[in-house]
Design a protein around this motif. Sequence first.
Motif, PDB file in Angstrom:
ATOM      1  N   PRO A 136      -2.342  -3.332   3.387  1.00 39.74           N
ATOM      2  CA  PRO A 136      -2.419  -4.444   4.350  1.00 39.74           C
ATOM      3  C   PRO A 136      -1.250  -4.471   5.327  1.00 39.74           C
ATOM      4  O   PRO A 136      -1.338  -5.089   6.384  1.00 39.74           O
ATOM      5  N   ASP A 137      -0.133  -3.802   4.966  1.00 51.56           N
ATOM      6  CA  ASP A 137       1.035  -3.792   5.856  1.00 51.56           C
ATOM      7  C   ASP A 137       1.858  -2.536   5.580  1.00 51.56           C
ATOM      8  O   ASP A 137       1.545  -1.741   4.680  1.00 51.56           O
ATOM      9  N   THR A 138       2.928  -2.370   6.342  1.00 53.56           N
ATOM     10  CA  THR A 138       3.749  -1.167   6.180  1.00 53.56           C
ATOM     11  C   THR A 138       4.510  -1.148   4.864  1.00 53.56           C
ATOM     12  O   THR A 138       4.908  -0.077   4.392  1.00 53.56           O
ATOM     13  N   GLY A 139       4.706  -2.315   4.256  1.00 54.08           N
ATOM     14  CA  GLY A 139       5.434  -2.377   2.988  1.00 54.08           C
ATOM     15  C   GLY A 139       4.784  -1.522   1.917  1.00 54.08           C
ATOM     16  O   GLY A 139       5.463  -0.788   1.187  1.00 54.08           O
ATOM     17  N   GLY A 140       3.457  -1.598   1.808  1.00 53.19           N
ATOM     18  CA  GLY A 140       2.748  -0.795   0.821  1.00 53.19           C
ATOM     19  C   GLY A 140       2.865   0.682   1.119  1.00 53.19           C
ATOM     20  O   GLY A 140       3.020   1.509   0.204  1.00 53.19           O
ATOM     21  N   ALA A 141       2.809   1.044   2.405  1.00 53.58           N
ATOM     22  CA  ALA A 141       2.915   2.450   2.796  1.00 53.58           C
ATOM     23  C   ALA A 141       4.308   2.996   2.491  1.00 53.58           C
ATOM     24  O   ALA A 141       4.455   4.137   2.029  1.00 53.58           O
ATOM     25  N   ILE A 142       5.346   2.196   2.721  1.00 58.29           N
ATOM     26  CA  ILE A 142       6.714   2.629   2.425  1.00 58.29           C
ATOM     27  C   ILE A 142       6.897   2.800   0.920  1.00 58.29           C
ATOM     28  O   ILE A 142       7.492   3.787   0.457  1.00 58.29           O
ATOM     29  N   ALA A 143       6.386   1.850   0.150  1.00 60.44           N
ATOM     30  CA  ALA A 143       6.505   1.938  -1.307  1.00 60.44           C
ATOM     31  C   ALA A 143       5.810   3.187  -1.836  1.00 60.44           C
ATOM     32  O   ALA A 143       6.288   3.823  -2.782  1.00 60.44           O
ATOM     33  N   LYS A 144       4.681   3.556  -1.217  1.00 61.50           N
ATOM     34  CA  LYS A 144       3.959   4.753  -1.652  1.00 61.50           C
ATOM     35  C   LYS A 144       4.776   6.007  -1.373  1.00 61.50           C
ATOM     36  O   LYS A 144       4.802   6.938  -2.194  1.00 61.50           O
ATOM     37  N   VAL A 145       5.454   6.062  -0.228  1.00 63.68           N
ATOM     38  CA  VAL A 145       6.323   7.208   0.079  1.00 63.68           C
ATOM     39  C   VAL A 145       7.422   7.315  -0.973  1.00 63.68           C
ATOM     40  O   VAL A 145       7.709   8.413  -1.488  1.00 63.68           O
ATOM     41  N   GLU A 146       8.039   6.185  -1.323  1.00 62.48           N
ATOM     42  CA  GLU A 146       9.105   6.192  -2.321  1.00 62.48           C
ATOM     43  C   GLU A 146       8.575   6.635  -3.684  1.00 62.48           C
ATOM     44  O   GLU A 146       9.232   7.399  -4.409  1.00 62.48           O
ATOM     45  N   GLU A 147       7.365   6.172  -4.033  1.00 58.88           N
ATOM     46  CA  GLU A 147       6.746   6.566  -5.303  1.00 58.88           C
ATOM     47  C   GLU A 147       6.499   8.072  -5.349  1.00 58.88           C
ATOM     48  O   GLU A 147       6.805   8.744  -6.350  1.00 58.88           O
ATOM     49  N   GLU A 148       5.961   8.609  -4.254  1.00 57.96           N
ATOM     50  CA  GLU A 148       5.666  10.042  -4.226  1.00 57.96           C
ATOM     51  C   GLU A 148       6.942  10.878  -4.241  1.00 57.96           C
ATOM     52  O   GLU A 148       6.976  11.964  -4.835  1.00 57.96           O
ATOM     53  N   LEU A 149       8.003  10.384  -3.607  1.00 57.91           N
ATOM     54  CA  LEU A 149       9.279  11.100  -3.625  1.00 57.91           C
ATOM     55  C   LEU A 149       9.831  11.166  -5.046  1.00 57.91           C
ATOM     56  O   LEU A 149      10.340  12.209  -5.486  1.00 57.91           O
ATOM     57  N   ASP A 150       9.708  10.067  -5.793  1.00 53.60           N
ATOM     58  CA  ASP A 150      10.143  10.065  -7.188  1.00 53.60           C
ATOM     59  C   ASP A 150       9.345  11.079  -8.002  1.00 53.60           C
ATOM     60  O   ASP A 150       9.889  11.750  -8.890  1.00 53.60           O
TER      61      ASP A 150
END
Length: 259
Positions: free
Chosen positions: A164-178
Amino acid sequence: MTQASPADIMPLAQVMARLRDPATGCPWDIAQDFASIAPYTIEEAYEVADAIERGDMAALCDELGDLLLQVVFHSRIAEQSGRFALQDVIDGITAKMIRRHPHIFCEGTPREDGHAQWEAIKAAERAEKDPDPSALAGVASALPALLRAEKLQKRAARTGFDWPDTGGAIAKVEEELDEVRTAPDQAAREEEVGDLLFAVVNLARHLNVDAEVALRSANSKFERRFRAMEDMAAGEFPALPLDAQEALWQRAKAAEKLR
């Protein structure tokens, strides 16, 4: 004021017909088929984009000619195998442009959002041609990976499957980086890096950033700064230790910011 005569593509078509003549043509041109020419078609499209990016209109004119040659080449191969001819290509795209712009070409049609109308007509045409009911149907697998990722995500978003917003997209990038950091082996690392790239494209889309354009810009910036480092090192760059190379990078970066 005299009116300019319409562009005539036939001289180019005649040149290609001569090149492809089985008896008197060029052996290389005669030997080609759709698959062997496809990489050149893709390359020419990128060279058009490069000329636009550099603002070089003379190069753009030249590269558009090269791209047009690809259309004529494919059409001639098709005509020789009895499939379609150049005129079919021209007639087809002309009819398509008129069909997809009823707000322009059909009298009495309300001037709605042209892009939304284009997408709706395109989707209806796709459904008529392809029985695949998926929202992802028709996204060509041969597209460059970044572009295809963006198109797949846009198609999915139309069904409501989107952050719904960029917050979810940023969190997904951080998750994938981990997940890249904790990948247990090379196969897993390759998969997780792919997921990370896909997530970054998704973030770019949410930020209204064209991922392909952004990466091309980053490539150009890296090349510019690397060449500046090489100039500073006067031919000795490969022999320098990493900390000295990093210092030159910072100098190149700072010099660029001062311009």
